[in-house]
Design a protein around this motif. Sequence first.
Motif, PDB file in Angstrom:
ATOM      1  N   THR A 234       0.867  -1.184   0.000  1.00  0.00           N
ATOM      2  CA  THR A 234       0.000   0.000   0.000  1.00  0.00           C
ATOM      3  C   THR A 234       0.907   1.239   0.000  1.00  0.00           C
ATOM      4  OG1 THR A 234      -0.083   0.165   2.416  1.00  0.00           O
ATOM      5  CG2 THR A 234      -1.803  -1.149   1.359  1.00  0.00           C
ATOM      6  N   GLY A 235       0.315   2.359  -0.212  1.00  0.00           N
ATOM      7  CA  GLY A 235       1.112   3.588  -0.190  1.00  0.00           C
ATOM      8  C   GLY A 235       0.207   4.782  -0.005  1.00  0.00           C
ATOM      9  N   ARG A 236       0.792   5.854   0.474  1.00  0.00           N
ATOM     10  CA  ARG A 236      -0.004   7.073   0.645  1.00  0.00           C
ATOM     11  C   ARG A 236       0.930   8.291   0.692  1.00  0.00           C
ATOM     12  NH1 ARG A 236       2.897   8.665   3.982  1.00  0.00           N
ATOM     13  NH2 ARG A 236       2.843   8.687   6.244  1.00  0.00           N
TER      14      ARG A 236
ATOM     15  N   LYS B 203       1.441  11.602   2.778  1.00  0.00           N
ATOM     16  CA  LYS B 203       1.013  12.046   4.117  1.00  0.00           C
ATOM     17  C   LYS B 203       0.027  13.210   3.967  1.00  0.00           C
ATOM     18  CE  LYS B 203       3.259  12.745   8.608  1.00  0.00           C
ATOM     19  NZ  LYS B 203       2.919  11.413   9.137  1.00  0.00           N
ATOM     20  N   PRO B 204      -1.118  13.122   4.653  1.00  0.00           N
ATOM     21  CA  PRO B 204      -2.089  14.223   4.547  1.00  0.00           C
ATOM     22  C   PRO B 204      -1.495  15.554   5.037  1.00  0.00           C
ATOM     23  CG  PRO B 204      -3.048  12.305   5.658  1.00  0.00           C
ATOM     24  CD  PRO B 204      -1.589  12.032   5.518  1.00  0.00           C
TER      25      PRO B 204
ATOM     26  N   SER C  88      -1.479  16.268   8.683  1.00  0.00           N
ATOM     27  CA  SER C  88      -0.534  15.420   9.407  1.00  0.00           C
ATOM     28  C   SER C  88       0.907  15.939   9.232  1.00  0.00           C
ATOM     29  CB  SER C  88      -0.672  13.984   8.884  1.00  0.00           C
ATOM     30  OG  SER C  88       0.122  13.117   9.611  1.00  0.00           O
TER      31      SER C  88
ATOM     32  N   LYS D 127       3.049  17.193  12.395  1.00  0.00           N
ATOM     33  CA  LYS D 127       4.321  16.539  12.709  1.00  0.00           C
ATOM     34  C   LYS D 127       5.474  17.545  12.705  1.00  0.00           C
ATOM     35  CE  LYS D 127       6.794  12.252  11.798  1.00  0.00           C
ATOM     36  NZ  LYS D 127       6.692  10.940  11.179  1.00  0.00           N
TER      37      LYS D 127
ATOM     38  N   ARG E  37       5.230  19.348  15.921  1.00  0.00           N
ATOM     39  CA  ARG E  37       5.625  18.478  17.044  1.00  0.00           C
ATOM     40  C   ARG E  37       7.133  18.305  17.106  1.00  0.00           C
ATOM     41  NH1 ARG E  37       5.392  12.826  16.505  1.00  0.00           N
ATOM     42  NH2 ARG E  37       3.796  13.015  14.911  1.00  0.00           N
TER      43      ARG E  37
ATOM     44  N   ASP F 113       8.680  10.838   5.912  1.00  0.00           N
ATOM     45  CA  ASP F 113       7.562   9.972   5.508  1.00  0.00           C
ATOM     46  C   ASP F 113       6.447  10.707   4.776  1.00  0.00           C
ATOM     47  OD1 ASP F 113       6.657  11.370   7.742  1.00  0.00           O
ATOM     48  OD2 ASP F 113       5.398   9.723   8.437  1.00  0.00           O
TER      49      ASP F 113
ATOM     50  N   GLY G  70       5.148   7.613   1.512  1.00  0.00           N
ATOM     51  CA  GLY G  70       5.296   6.370   2.277  1.00  0.00           C
ATOM     52  C   GLY G  70       4.662   5.189   1.572  1.00  0.00           C
ATOM     53  N   VAL G  71       5.394   4.084   1.536  1.00  0.00           N
ATOM     54  CA  VAL G  71       4.790   2.830   1.074  1.00  0.00           C
ATOM     55  C   VAL G  71       4.970   1.777   2.159  1.00  0.00           C
ATOM     56  CG1 VAL G  71       4.934   3.188  -1.440  1.00  0.00           C
ATOM     57  CG2 VAL G  71       6.866   2.196  -0.234  1.00  0.00           C
ATOM     58  N   ARG G  72       4.133   0.772   2.101  1.00  0.00           N
ATOM     59  CA  ARG G  72       4.148  -0.281   3.126  1.00  0.00           C
ATOM     60  C   ARG G  72       4.110  -1.633   2.426  1.00  0.00           C
ATOM     61  NH1 ARG G  72      -0.375   1.040   7.111  1.00  0.00           N
ATOM     62  NH2 ARG G  72       1.179   2.465   7.931  1.00  0.00           N
TER      63      ARG G  72
ATOM     64  N   GLU H  10       9.676   6.738   2.762  1.00  0.00           N
ATOM     65  CA  GLU H  10       9.757   5.711   3.818  1.00  0.00           C
ATOM     66  C   GLU H  10       9.090   4.421   3.334  1.00  0.00           C
ATOM     67  OE1 GLU H  10       8.320   6.051   8.316  1.00  0.00           O
ATOM     68  OE2 GLU H  10       6.671   5.593   6.949  1.00  0.00           O
TER      69      GLU H  10
ATOM     70  N   GLN I  91       7.839   0.992   4.877  1.00  0.00           N
ATOM     71  CA  GLN I  91       7.590   0.212   6.108  1.00  0.00           C
ATOM     72  C   GLN I  91       7.379  -1.237   5.700  1.00  0.00           C
ATOM     73  OE1 GLN I  91       4.077   1.936   7.915  1.00  0.00           O
ATOM     74  NE2 GLN I  91       5.191   3.703   8.708  1.00  0.00           N
TER      75      GLN I  91
ATOM     76  N   HIS J  73      -3.184   2.641  15.723  1.00  0.00           N
ATOM     77  CA  HIS J  73      -3.274   3.946  15.046  1.00  0.00           C
ATOM     78  C   HIS J  73      -4.679   4.526  15.217  1.00  0.00           C
ATOM     79  CE1 HIS J  73      -3.266   6.877  11.706  1.00  0.00           C
ATOM     80  NE2 HIS J  73      -1.963   6.918  11.919  1.00  0.00           N
TER      81      HIS J  73
HETATM   82  N1  LIG Z   1       4.881   4.255   4.927  1.00  0.00           N
HETATM   83  C1  LIG Z   1       3.551   4.163   4.867  1.00  0.00           C
HETATM   84  N2  LIG Z   1       2.988   3.466   3.876  1.00  0.00           N
HETATM   85  C2  LIG Z   1       1.646   3.333   3.775  1.00  0.00           C
HETATM   86  N3  LIG Z   1       0.786   3.897   4.631  1.00  0.00           N
HETATM   87  C3  LIG Z   1       1.285   4.617   5.647  1.00  0.00           C
HETATM   88  C4  LIG Z   1       2.693   4.786   5.835  1.00  0.00           C
HETATM   89  N4  LIG Z   1       2.896   5.544   6.942  1.00  0.00           N
HETATM   90  C5  LIG Z   1       1.681   5.826   7.428  1.00  0.00           C
HETATM   91  N5  LIG Z   1       0.711   5.293   6.670  1.00  0.00           N
HETATM   92  C6  LIG Z   1      -0.741   5.385   6.860  1.00  0.00           C
HETATM   93  O1  LIG Z   1      -1.172   6.653   6.404  1.00  0.00           O
HETATM   94  C7  LIG Z   1      -2.315   7.096   7.154  1.00  0.00           C
HETATM   95  C8  LIG Z   1      -2.058   8.506   7.626  1.00  0.00           C
HETATM   96  O2  LIG Z   1      -1.020   8.453   8.568  1.00  0.00           O
HETATM   97  P1  LIG Z   1      -0.204   9.704   9.015  1.00  0.00           P
HETATM   98  O3  LIG Z   1       0.881   9.983   8.054  1.00  0.00           O
HETATM   99  O4  LIG Z   1      -1.138  10.823   9.310  1.00  0.00           O
HETATM  100  O5  LIG Z   1       0.310   9.232  10.416  1.00  0.00           O
HETATM  101  P2  LIG Z   1       1.518   8.358  10.893  1.00  0.00           P
HETATM  102  O6  LIG Z   1       2.511   8.213   9.808  1.00  0.00           O
HETATM  103  O7  LIG Z   1       1.006   7.077  11.453  1.00  0.00           O
HETATM  104  O8  LIG Z   1       2.046   9.171  12.133  1.00  0.00           O
HETATM  105  P3  LIG Z   1       3.037  10.382  12.392  1.00  0.00           P
HETATM  106  O9  LIG Z   1       2.416  11.640  11.843  1.00  0.00           O
HETATM  107  O10 LIG Z   1       3.150  10.391  13.855  1.00  0.00           O
HETATM  108  O11 LIG Z   1       4.327  10.064  11.724  1.00  0.00           O
HETATM  109  C9  LIG Z   1      -2.487   6.060   8.272  1.00  0.00           C
HETATM  110  O12 LIG Z   1      -3.507   5.171   7.897  1.00  0.00           O
HETATM  111  C10 LIG Z   1      -1.160   5.348   8.318  1.00  0.00           C
HETATM  112  O13 LIG Z   1      -1.277   4.004   8.749  1.00  0.00           O
END
Ligand SMILES: Nc1ncnc2c1ncn2[C@@H]1O[C@H](COP(=O)(O)OP(=O)(O)OP(=O)(O)O)[C@@H](O)[C@H]1O
Length: 212
Positions: free
Chosen positions: A41-43, A45-46, A49, A53, A56, A70, A73-75, A137, A139, A153
Amino acid sequence: MNWDIFIAPYAQVVEELKVKLKGMRRQFEYEMEQSPIEFVTGRVKPKSSIIEKARRKAINPENIEKELQDIAGVRVVCQFVDDIYAVVDMLKNRHDFDIVEEKDYITRKKDSGYRSYHVIINYPVETIHGEKIVLAEIQIRTLAMNFWATNEHSLNYKYAGKIPTEVKSRLKRAAEAAFQLDEEMSKIKSEIQEAQKVFLRKEDKKKEPKKG
Ligand SMILES: Nc1ncnc2c1ncn2[C@@H]1O[C@H](COP(=O)(O)OP(=O)(O)OP(=O)(O)O)[C@@H](O)[C@H]1O
Ligand SMILES: Nc1nc2c(ncn2[C@@H]2O[C@H](COP(=O)(O)OP(=O)(O)OP(=O)(O)O)[C@@H](O)[C@H]2O)c(=O)[nH]1
């Protein structure tokens, strides 16, 4: 700053990495009938967020690109723990990006109970203005680690980062249970994989056109 312009290279990186990692999965399935990669999966960052961050972590807006790892980000989700290390090795052998940092939260889990392996990369992406090096990033985690992290989460979101102590300790116990699940599944990995191969072969047979 125009947000759409700022975010466009990151969105491009997420799409490219998803294609590449899903391609690896497909290749494995064709060649070995099984893959260390279960799904990808991938996204991006909103915006809210990213802003939260940066605040913070006391990051200046002009340093966000260099310090927030991040935004892209991909997972990669795997069935078994040793699949994670196989994926990490494959990432290390690639020539299309450079690894800048590795975070092994598997051998050293976080206080929350979080376990995953993170690889931070410098990814060269082509833009209309030429090449841009972007941090991303990756994961890598098992299905059990992913189940735990997704639920934790959601609770963090619900309680705005202040999970009640009682719920926190339940989460820690759940993290321990997820760890045990991974351990037990690893012990019967070869049996599970054999069964999955037989299943795949049967599915393939069903797809073959009937003779005559
Ligand atoms: N590397 C990634 N790959 C895919 N999805 C991700 C990845 N990192 C975060 N997400 C997902 O993206 C969505 C938004 O997460 P968000 O970026 O706001 O927070 P976070 O990465 O969990 O936390 P933080 O802001 O503390 O780093 C969440 O559903 C999270 O699980
Ligand atoms: N669900 C969950 N996800 C986590 C946890 N810790 C880290 N992550 C995920 O991993 C990402 C990177 O976390 P870290 O490696 O700790 O690095 P960081 O960018 O300094 O993140 P922070 O922990 O938010 O300060 C986060 O953005 C989350 O997606 C955790 O305790 N629970």
